[in-house]
Write a protein that holds these residues in place. Structure first.
Motif, PDB file in Angstrom:
ATOM      1  N   ASP A   9       0.925  -1.162  -0.013  1.00 48.71           N
ATOM      2  CA  ASP A   9      -0.030  -0.040  -0.106  1.00 48.71           C
ATOM      3  C   ASP A   9       0.943   1.335  -0.012  1.00 48.71           C
ATOM      4  N   ARG A  10       0.357   2.361  -0.311  1.00 44.66           N
ATOM      5  CA  ARG A  10       1.065   3.653  -0.751  1.00 44.66           C
ATOM      6  C   ARG A  10       1.568   4.265   0.789  1.00 44.66           C
ATOM      7  N   VAL A  11       0.635   3.995   1.685  1.00 43.20           N
ATOM      8  CA  VAL A  11       0.857   4.600   2.975  1.00 43.20           C
ATOM      9  C   VAL A  11       0.469   3.834   4.179  1.00 43.20           C
ATOM     10  N   LEU A  85       5.472   6.896   4.544  1.00 39.10           N
ATOM     11  CA  LEU A  85       4.836   7.414   3.272  1.00 39.10           C
ATOM     12  C   LEU A  85       6.043   7.080   2.304  1.00 39.10           C
ATOM     13  N   TRP A  87       7.025   7.514  -2.348  1.00 36.84           N
ATOM     14  CA  TRP A  87       6.566   7.790  -3.877  1.00 36.84           C
ATOM     15  C   TRP A  87       7.785   7.784  -4.471  1.00 36.84           C
ATOM     16  N   GLN A 118       1.938  14.329  -3.319  1.00 40.07           N
ATOM     17  CA  GLN A 118       1.632  13.267  -2.286  1.00 40.07           C
ATOM     18  C   GLN A 118       0.926  13.920  -1.188  1.00 40.07           C
ATOM     19  N   ALA A 121      -2.004  11.915  -0.143  1.00 38.65           N
ATOM     20  CA  ALA A 121      -1.712  10.688   0.469  1.00 38.65           C
ATOM     21  C   ALA A 121      -1.200  10.811   1.806  1.00 38.65           C
ATOM     22  N   ARG A 123      -2.554  13.315   3.626  1.00 41.39           N
ATOM     23  CA  ARG A 123      -3.682  13.464   4.447  1.00 41.39           C
ATOM     24  C   ARG A 123      -4.508  11.942   4.767  1.00 41.39           C
ATOM     25  N   ALA A 124      -4.197  10.975   3.959  1.00 40.24           N
ATOM     26  CA  ALA A 124      -4.821   9.859   4.034  1.00 40.24           C
ATOM     27  C   ALA A 124      -4.007   8.933   5.146  1.00 40.24           C
ATOM     28  N   ALA A 125      -2.793   9.416   5.484  1.00 34.25           N
ATOM     29  CA  ALA A 125      -1.933   8.601   6.277  1.00 34.25           C
ATOM     30  C   ALA A 125      -1.679   9.179   7.584  1.00 34.25           C
ATOM     31  N   ASP A 169      -4.140  19.677  -3.664  1.00 29.15           N
ATOM     32  CA  ASP A 169      -5.479  19.337  -3.549  1.00 29.15           C
ATOM     33  C   ASP A 169      -6.331  20.325  -2.812  1.00 29.15           C
TER      34      ASP A 169
END
Length: 199
Positions: A9-11, A85, A87, A118, A121, A123-125, A169
């Motif tokens: 997964d990315r984060v 994190l 990328w 990123q 990403a 913010r999601a992490a 974003d």
């Protein structure tokens, strides 16, 4: 508390009391220079401010402060969930160590230069983030990139064009126009970080 993500997964999803500060902007804007200024200014304030070293699949140089990571180690770290994190940009792999999560859990303000692409990403992490955008006029950025000696004039022109195409974003929490002294721009970042700790 950390919620485990699937390998690859990315984060990794992190819940903590701290604040992750994304310092973003085009190459040559001076992000690492301002981060280094803030690191030195806040060094005497204990572990309330954390500046993790990025892991990058590029040889060490005076133009960028990072720890060197091989492509093989980067791939293994992604597969094994070793990064908070990560990328890829400009053909290179970038990552932040898992120590970021512990610092956030302890309530620290964690500051890192990450790719503008990123931010979502991040913010999601991380439970709480803030975005500091560092910018400068094209002529200033072009001059800084040329001084590094890594890119041709054509590559620099293309990089400037790509930079304009990357849209955040949402609006940044702070924008610093870094076209003067390091001290003037750096103190804006320092003031913002100290204010973030009080929030």
């Amino acid at each position: 508390m950390t919620m485990e993500a699937e390998a690859g997964d990315r984060v990794r999803i992190t819940l903590g009391r701290g604040l992750f500060v994304c310092v973003v902007g085009p190459s040559g804007a001076g992000k690492d220079t301002l981060i280094d200024h803030a690191r030195r200014r806040l060094a005497g304030e204990g572990d309330r401010f954390v500046f993790p070293r990025r892991l990058v699949t590029r040889a060490a140089s005076t133009a960028e402060d990072h720890d060197v990571l091989s492509e093989e180690a980067f791939g293994a770290g992604v597969a094994g969930g070793a990064f908070s994190l990560y990328w890829r940009a400009h053909g290179l792999g970038y990552a932040l160590p898992r120590s970021v999560e512990a610092a956030l859990a302890d309530g620290a303000v964690v500051v890192s230069n990450i790719s503008r692409a990123q931010v979502a990403a991040a913010r999601a992490a991380f439970a709480r983030i803030a975005v500091v955008s560092v910018t400068a006029p094209d002529a200033v950025i072009a001059g800084r990139l040329a001084a590094r000696g890594r890119e041709s004039a054509e590559t620099i022109t293309a990089r400037l064009a790509r930079g304009k195409a990357v849209m955040p974003d949402r609006a940044p929490d702070l924008t610093i126009v870094n076209d003067g002294s390091v001290e003037a721009a750096g103190e804006k970042l320092v003031a913002f970080l100290r204010g973030a700790l009080r929030d």
